[in-house]
Design an enzyme around this catalytic site. Structure first.
Site, PDB file in Angstrom:
ATOM      1  N   LYS A  53     -25.437 -22.165  20.016  1.00  0.00           N
ATOM      2  CA  LYS A  53     -25.977 -23.111  18.720  1.00  0.00           C
ATOM      3  C   LYS A  53     -27.903 -23.346  19.071  1.00  0.00           C
ATOM      4  O   LYS A  53     -28.400 -23.916  17.819  1.00  0.00           O
ATOM      5  CB  LYS A  53     -25.383 -24.134  19.214  1.00  0.00           C
ATOM      6  CG  LYS A  53     -24.099 -24.242  18.667  1.00  0.00           C
ATOM      7  CD  LYS A  53     -22.231 -25.028  18.939  1.00  0.00           C
ATOM      8  CE  LYS A  53     -21.149 -24.740  18.695  1.00  0.00           C
ATOM      9  NZ  LYS A  53     -20.159 -25.870  18.306  1.00  0.00           N
ATOM     10  N   GLN A  97     -20.211 -31.826  21.352  1.00  0.00           N
ATOM     11  CA  GLN A  97     -19.463 -30.707  21.376  1.00  0.00           C
ATOM     12  C   GLN A  97     -18.528 -30.910  22.615  1.00  0.00           C
ATOM     13  O   GLN A  97     -18.549 -32.160  23.534  1.00  0.00           O
ATOM     14  CB  GLN A  97     -20.445 -29.705  22.915  1.00  0.00           C
ATOM     15  CG  GLN A  97     -20.380 -28.765  23.465  1.00  0.00           C
ATOM     16  CD  GLN A  97     -19.489 -26.911  21.901  1.00  0.00           C
ATOM     17  OE1 GLN A  97     -20.853 -27.434  21.442  1.00  0.00           O
ATOM     18  NE2 GLN A  97     -18.062 -26.721  22.182  1.00  0.00           N
ATOM     19  N   ASP A 120     -20.440 -30.986  11.494  1.00  0.00           N
ATOM     20  CA  ASP A 120     -19.397 -30.551  12.485  1.00  0.00           C
ATOM     21  C   ASP A 120     -18.354 -30.705  11.293  1.00  0.00           C
ATOM     22  O   ASP A 120     -17.092 -30.009  11.736  1.00  0.00           O
ATOM     23  CB  ASP A 120     -19.013 -31.364  13.557  1.00  0.00           C
ATOM     24  CG  ASP A 120     -18.604 -29.912  15.087  1.00  0.00           C
ATOM     25  OD1 ASP A 120     -19.006 -28.698  14.864  1.00  0.00           O
ATOM     26  OD2 ASP A 120     -18.800 -30.533  16.004  1.00  0.00           O
TER      27      ASP A 120
HETATM   28  N1  GUN Z   1     -15.291 -26.796  20.418  1.00  0.00           N
HETATM   29  C1  GUN Z   1     -15.431 -25.621  19.924  1.00  0.00           C
HETATM   30  N2  GUN Z   1     -15.288 -25.259  18.567  1.00  0.00           N
HETATM   31  C2  GUN Z   1     -16.336 -26.572  18.717  1.00  0.00           C
HETATM   32  C3  GUN Z   1     -16.900 -26.618  17.266  1.00  0.00           C
HETATM   33  O1  GUN Z   1     -16.951 -26.545  16.625  1.00  0.00           O
HETATM   34  N3  GUN Z   1     -17.219 -28.842  17.408  1.00  0.00           N
HETATM   35  C4  GUN Z   1     -18.224 -28.694  18.586  1.00  0.00           C
HETATM   36  N4  GUN Z   1     -18.666 -29.819  18.240  1.00  0.00           N
HETATM   37  N5  GUN Z   1     -16.947 -28.330  19.468  1.00  0.00           N
HETATM   38  C5  GUN Z   1     -16.046 -26.962  19.657  1.00  0.00           C
END
Ligand code: GUN
Length: 302
Positions: A53, A97, A120
């Site tokens: 990211k 996350q 998100d």
């Molecule tokens: N962990 C696995 N997929 C995601 C996601 O799309 N967003 C976040 N914040 N954590 C994750």
């Protein structure tokens, strides 16, 4: 032989659009969008995702702020950081996350994020806006999958879609986005009766259950479009021998390297039946990050 839906190439295109959007902001004298990424603990998979990211931010001109908290962080400390980021006018998007370490309440933390900064799309306000069909941040994976399906010209209106999995991150929002495009949607899950029979009715099958090789070739309607959201690491050779019967190279990698990544769909078998399919890796994974960059740019424009 199925057409390969190249998620990686499509994600590149989405990222190029975001980059152009960021440059347009800078040309107007505005600052670059800014994403704050919060990582609690040292889960190796989460560290890999966060690195991806942060790199995508750098590639698109988005500023990223990494907040790494120790594994023993308590709820109050995490929520205090979220509040601080909420009130920081220089931060456009906040991403916590998941999964969080044991003992932390993920839902309570996510509910703290200001909805406008919830890139998100997990906050109940954004989920409610999605339910109502009103503008708001959409969860990254399903919204990027929709973006790709439209780009490939996959018919959605009136189509029979089956979404395997009912998570709040993928299954439920995916079903709502398909419904918005006038598909006839069924959500299937672990308690569904005759899962293979139901899948065989699907013109569009989205698998998001996190079960390696669950979907067999015989479950797929000939010519169907298959989107495989699963990213699973398989280390068990006996399981590999079953699910990779039509993918000798995957089985070889598993045996020589001790593990291999695969989706929820038996790709080798599906290739012979489906009309189009996303590979794993290189399918939906890169799209998720591209969706996040799109949401962050949008958050900076609010
Ligand atoms: N962990 C696995 N997929 C995601 C996601 O799309 N967003 C976040 N914040 N954590 C994750």
């Amino acid at each position: 032989m199925a057409t390969i839906l190249d998620g990686k190439a499509h994600a590149e295109q989405m990222l190029a659009e975001v980059r152009a959007g960021v440059e347009a902001r800078l040309a107007q004298g505005l600052r670059a969008p800014c994403l704050a990424v919060v990582l609690v603990g040292e889960d190796p998979a989460s560290q890999v995702y966060v690195r991806g990211k942060v790199k995508a931010c750098a590639d698109t001109g988005i500023r990223s702020l990494e907040h790494k908290l120790p594994v023993d962080t308590d709820q109050a400390r995490l929520e205090a950081l979220i509040e601080q980021l909420n009130s920081d006018a220089g931060v456009d998007g906040i991403l916590v996350q998941l999964p969080l370490p044991k003992g932390l309440d993920a839902k309570a933390a996510l509910h703290r994020i200001a909805p406008a900064k919830d890139v998100d799309g997990f906050h109940p306000v954004n989920q409610g806006l999605l339910l109502e069909g009103l503008p708001g941040h959409r969860p990254c994976t399903p919204s990027a999958v929709m973006h790709m399906l439209k780009a490939y010209g996959v018919p959605l209106k009136g189509t029979r879609a089956v979404v395997l999995g009912r998570s709040e991150i993928v299954g439920k929002p995916m079903a709502l986005l398909l419904l918005e495009e006038h598909a006839t949607v069924t959500i299937a899950h672990s308690r569904t009766v005759d899962l293979p029979g139901l899948c065989r009715e699907a013109d569009l099958l989205v698998a998001a259950v996190g079960r390696p090789g669950l979907v067999e070739g015989s479950w797929i309607k000939p010519g169907a479009v298959v989107v495989d959201v699963g990213i699973n690491r398989v280390e068990d050779v006996a399981l590999g021998e079953r699910i990779f019967a039509a993918e000798p190279r995957k089985l070889e990698t598993l045996k020589t390297k001790g593990g291999v990544l695969c989706g929820d769909v038996r790709y080798g078998e599906a290739l012979e039946v489906a009309g189009a399919i996303t590979p794993v890796p290189g399918g939906v994974g890169p799209l998720t990050i591209a969706g996040l960059m799109q949401n962050t740019l949008r958050a900076s424009q609010l």
